[in-house]
Design a protein around this motif. Structure first.
Motif, PDB file in Angstrom:
ATOM      1  N   LEU A  31       0.836  -1.201   0.000  1.00 39.26           N
ATOM      2  CA  LEU A  31       0.000   0.000   0.000  1.00 39.26           C
ATOM      3  C   LEU A  31       0.870   1.250   0.000  1.00 39.26           C
ATOM      4  CD1 LEU A  31      -2.943   0.850  -0.074  1.00 39.26           C
ATOM      5  CD2 LEU A  31      -2.933   0.907   2.418  1.00 39.26           C
ATOM      6  N   MET A  32       2.014   1.208   0.652  1.00 39.16           N
ATOM      7  CA  MET A  32       2.934   2.358   0.623  1.00 39.16           C
ATOM      8  C   MET A  32       3.516   2.532  -0.771  1.00 39.16           C
ATOM      9  SD  MET A  32       4.950   2.453   4.228  1.00 39.16           S
ATOM     10  CE  MET A  32       5.961   3.785   3.624  1.00 39.16           C
ATOM     11  N   HIS A  33       3.860   1.412  -1.422  1.00 38.63           N
ATOM     12  CA  HIS A  33       4.443   1.497  -2.757  1.00 38.63           C
ATOM     13  C   HIS A  33       3.429   2.032  -3.770  1.00 38.63           C
ATOM     14  CE1 HIS A  33       8.022  -0.318  -1.275  1.00 38.63           C
ATOM     15  NE2 HIS A  33       7.433  -1.457  -0.980  1.00 38.63           N
ATOM     16  N   LEU A  34       2.149   1.820  -3.500  1.00 35.76           N
ATOM     17  CA  LEU A  34       1.094   2.357  -4.372  1.00 35.76           C
ATOM     18  C   LEU A  34       0.706   3.771  -3.953  1.00 35.76           C
ATOM     19  CD1 LEU A  34      -1.234  -0.785  -4.544  1.00 35.76           C
ATOM     20  CD2 LEU A  34       0.256   0.097  -6.358  1.00 35.76           C
ATOM     21  N   THR A  35       1.451   4.338  -3.042  1.00 33.06           N
ATOM     22  CA  THR A  35       1.212   5.658  -2.448  1.00 33.06           C
ATOM     23  C   THR A  35      -0.140   5.741  -1.744  1.00 33.06           C
ATOM     24  OG1 THR A  35       0.361   6.705  -4.467  1.00 33.06           O
ATOM     25  CG2 THR A  35       2.751   6.848  -4.071  1.00 33.06           C
ATOM     26  N   GLY A  36      -0.573   4.621  -1.182  1.00 31.30           N
ATOM     27  CA  GLY A  36      -1.809   4.606  -0.400  1.00 31.30           C
ATOM     28  C   GLY A  36      -1.592   5.046   1.031  1.00 31.30           C
ATOM     29  N   CYS A  37      -0.379   4.921   1.519  1.00 30.49           N
ATOM     30  CA  CYS A  37       0.005   5.393   2.849  1.00 30.49           C
ATOM     31  C   CYS A  37       1.291   6.188   2.679  1.00 30.49           C
ATOM     32  CB  CYS A  37       0.246   4.240   3.821  1.00 30.49           C
ATOM     33  SG  CYS A  37      -1.254   3.509   4.469  1.00 30.49           S
ATOM     34  N   GLU A  42       1.656   5.935   9.417  1.00 35.31           N
ATOM     35  CA  GLU A  42       0.297   5.910   8.879  1.00 35.31           C
ATOM     36  C   GLU A  42      -0.130   4.473   8.573  1.00 35.31           C
ATOM     37  OE1 GLU A  42      -1.810   7.568   4.883  1.00 35.31           O
ATOM     38  OE2 GLU A  42      -0.531   9.008   5.943  1.00 35.31           O
ATOM     39  N   LEU A  43       0.785   3.703   8.033  1.00 33.40           N
ATOM     40  CA  LEU A  43       0.505   2.296   7.750  1.00 33.40           C
ATOM     41  C   LEU A  43       0.241   1.539   9.049  1.00 33.40           C
ATOM     42  CD1 LEU A  43       0.423   0.127   5.475  1.00 33.40           C
ATOM     43  CD2 LEU A  43       2.835  -0.283   5.993  1.00 33.40           C
ATOM     44  N   GLY A  44       1.013   1.840  10.082  1.00 39.30           N
ATOM     45  CA  GLY A  44       0.829   1.199  11.377  1.00 39.30           C
ATOM     46  C   GLY A  44      -0.533   1.478  11.983  1.00 39.30           C
ATOM     47  N   VAL A  45      -1.019   2.706  11.835  1.00 40.55           N
ATOM     48  CA  VAL A  45      -2.344   3.069  12.338  1.00 40.55           C
ATOM     49  C   VAL A  45      -3.421   2.279  11.594  1.00 40.55           C
ATOM     50  CG1 VAL A  45      -4.046   4.947  12.497  1.00 40.55           C
ATOM     51  CG2 VAL A  45      -1.667   5.359  13.147  1.00 40.55           C
ATOM     52  N   ALA A  46      -3.300   2.201  10.281  1.00 43.71           N
ATOM     53  CA  ALA A  46      -4.268   1.445   9.479  1.00 43.71           C
ATOM     54  C   ALA A  46      -4.235  -0.042   9.840  1.00 43.71           C
ATOM     55  CB  ALA A  46      -3.994   1.649   7.992  1.00 43.71           C
ATOM     56  N   LEU A  47      -3.042  -0.585  10.068  1.00 46.15           N
ATOM     57  CA  LEU A  47      -2.917  -1.982  10.480  1.00 46.15           C
ATOM     58  C   LEU A  47      -3.567  -2.219  11.839  1.00 46.15           C
ATOM     59  CD1 LEU A  47       0.661  -2.826   9.294  1.00 46.15           C
ATOM     60  CD2 LEU A  47      -1.325  -4.274   8.933  1.00 46.15           C
ATOM     61  N   ARG A  48      -3.338  -1.311  12.770  1.00 48.09           N
ATOM     62  CA  ARG A  48      -3.938  -1.454  14.101  1.00 48.09           C
ATOM     63  C   ARG A  48      -5.455  -1.450  13.992  1.00 48.09           C
ATOM     64  NH1 ARG A  48      -5.976   2.132  17.144  1.00 48.09           N
ATOM     65  NH2 ARG A  48      -4.870   3.895  16.260  1.00 48.09           N
ATOM     66  N   ARG A  49      -6.003  -0.550  13.195  1.00 48.15           N
ATOM     67  CA  ARG A  49      -7.458  -0.489  13.018  1.00 48.15           C
ATOM     68  C   ARG A  49      -7.989  -1.769  12.362  1.00 48.15           C
ATOM     69  NH1 ARG A  49      -7.623   5.566  10.553  1.00 48.15           N
ATOM     70  NH2 ARG A  49      -7.322   6.692  12.515  1.00 48.15           N
ATOM     71  N   ALA A  50      -7.270  -2.275  11.363  1.00 52.88           N
ATOM     72  CA  ALA A  50      -7.699  -3.503  10.673  1.00 52.88           C
ATOM     73  C   ALA A  50      -7.689  -4.689  11.632  1.00 52.88           C
ATOM     74  CB  ALA A  50      -6.799  -3.768   9.466  1.00 52.88           C
ATOM     75  N   ALA A  96      -8.229   8.597   4.180  1.00 53.04           N
ATOM     76  CA  ALA A  96      -9.051   8.831   2.988  1.00 53.04           C
ATOM     77  C   ALA A  96      -8.626  10.076   2.213  1.00 53.04           C
ATOM     78  CB  ALA A  96     -10.516   8.935   3.376  1.00 53.04           C
ATOM     79  N   HIS A  97      -7.745  10.913   2.777  1.00 52.01           N
ATOM     80  CA  HIS A  97      -7.302  12.096   2.030  1.00 52.01           C
ATOM     81  C   HIS A  97      -6.412  11.724   0.850  1.00 52.01           C
ATOM     82  CE1 HIS A  97      -3.896  11.543   4.827  1.00 52.01           C
ATOM     83  NE2 HIS A  97      -3.185  12.011   3.830  1.00 52.01           N
ATOM     84  N   ASN A  98      -5.951  10.493   0.798  1.00 49.79           N
ATOM     85  CA  ASN A  98      -5.143  10.012  -0.304  1.00 49.79           C
ATOM     86  C   ASN A  98      -6.072   9.599  -1.453  1.00 49.79           C
ATOM     87  OD1 ASN A  98      -3.896   7.711  -1.884  1.00 49.79           O
ATOM     88  ND2 ASN A  98      -2.117   8.476  -0.758  1.00 49.79           N
ATOM     89  N   ASP A  99      -5.804  10.079  -2.650  1.00 49.33           N
ATOM     90  CA  ASP A  99      -6.666   9.805  -3.805  1.00 49.33           C
ATOM     91  C   ASP A  99      -6.828   8.304  -4.073  1.00 49.33           C
ATOM     92  OD1 ASP A  99      -7.142  12.481  -4.249  1.00 49.33           O
ATOM     93  OD2 ASP A  99      -5.642  12.670  -5.847  1.00 49.33           O
ATOM     94  N   LEU A 100      -5.736   7.538  -3.997  1.00 48.80           N
ATOM     95  CA  LEU A 100      -5.799   6.098  -4.256  1.00 48.80           C
ATOM     96  C   LEU A 100      -6.698   5.416  -3.232  1.00 48.80           C
ATOM     97  CD1 LEU A 100      -4.815   3.481  -5.680  1.00 48.80           C
ATOM     98  CD2 LEU A 100      -3.008   3.415  -3.955  1.00 48.80           C
ATOM     99  N   VAL A 101      -6.509   5.729  -1.957  1.00 54.34           N
ATOM    100  CA  VAL A 101      -7.308   5.112  -0.893  1.00 54.34           C
ATOM    101  C   VAL A 101      -8.774   5.497  -1.052  1.00 54.34           C
ATOM    102  CG1 VAL A 101      -7.707   5.037   1.604  1.00 54.34           C
ATOM    103  CG2 VAL A 101      -5.374   4.944   0.697  1.00 54.34           C
ATOM    104  N   ALA A 102      -9.057   6.767  -1.294  1.00 55.96           N
ATOM    105  CA  ALA A 102     -10.441   7.218  -1.460  1.00 55.96           C
ATOM    106  C   ALA A 102     -11.095   6.496  -2.641  1.00 55.96           C
ATOM    107  CB  ALA A 102     -10.484   8.729  -1.658  1.00 55.96           C
ATOM    108  N   HIS A 103     -10.365   6.369  -3.751  1.00 54.67           N
ATOM    109  CA  HIS A 103     -10.899   5.681  -4.929  1.00 54.67           C
ATOM    110  C   HIS A 103     -11.217   4.220  -4.610  1.00 54.67           C
ATOM    111  CE1 HIS A 103     -11.454   4.491  -9.106  1.00 54.67           C
ATOM    112  NE2 HIS A 103     -10.614   3.504  -8.876  1.00 54.67           N
ATOM    113  N   LEU A 104     -10.282   3.530  -3.931  1.00 53.33           N
ATOM    114  CA  LEU A 104     -10.499   2.128  -3.583  1.00 53.33           C
ATOM    115  C   LEU A 104     -11.667   1.957  -2.618  1.00 53.33           C
ATOM    116  CD1 LEU A 104      -6.812   0.894  -3.232  1.00 53.33           C
ATOM    117  CD2 LEU A 104      -8.422   0.309  -5.043  1.00 53.33           C
TER     118      LEU A 104
END
Length: 116
Positions: A31-37, A42-50, A96-104
């Motif tokens: 997700l970082m390589h796709l510029t999603g995080c 930020e990735l750690g926060v998303a992982l914790r929530r998941a 969600a402020h990231n365009d890729l994440v919002a689109h997905l």
């Protein structure tokens, strides 16, 4: 997340782990390589929530998340192998402020609505 190196696994536990590993087809860092995080934090926060979602729903973490270490720029860094469901939860719980994440996120909701 921590790794318990002193624990010995029985053959049955090793077999269960190998079955779960077959379903872990994504890396969180993808997700970082796709510029999603934007960062590991930020990735750690998303992982914790998941993982909190899975825990709340009594979905086994062992079958969906696995800490691994991978080489990156000449050093070993922590990453996570994820099941497809865990990866989707990671995306849904990213910023969600990231365009890729919002689109997905919108695409996932559209697909879910079309299945009804």
């Amino acid at each position: 997340m921590t790794i318990d190196n002193t624990r010995t696994h029985s053959p049955l536990e090793q077999f269960i782990d190998s079955l779960a590993d077959k379903n872990l087809t994504y890396y969180a860092s993808d997700l970082m390589h796709l510029t999603g995080c934007a960062s590991m934090d930020e990735l750690g926060v998303a992982l914790r929530r998941a993982t909190e979602v899975c825990t709340c729903m009594h979905i086994p973490l062992r079958e969906n998340f696995k800490v691994v270490f991978r080489p990156q720029n000449g050093e070993m860094v922590q990453d996570w192998r994820l099941s497809p469901m865990a990866y989707m939860l990671l995306v849904l719980n990213s910023e969600a402020h990231n365009d890729l994440v919002a689109h997905l996120q919108v695409e996932m909701v559209k697909r879910a609505l079309n299945q009804e």
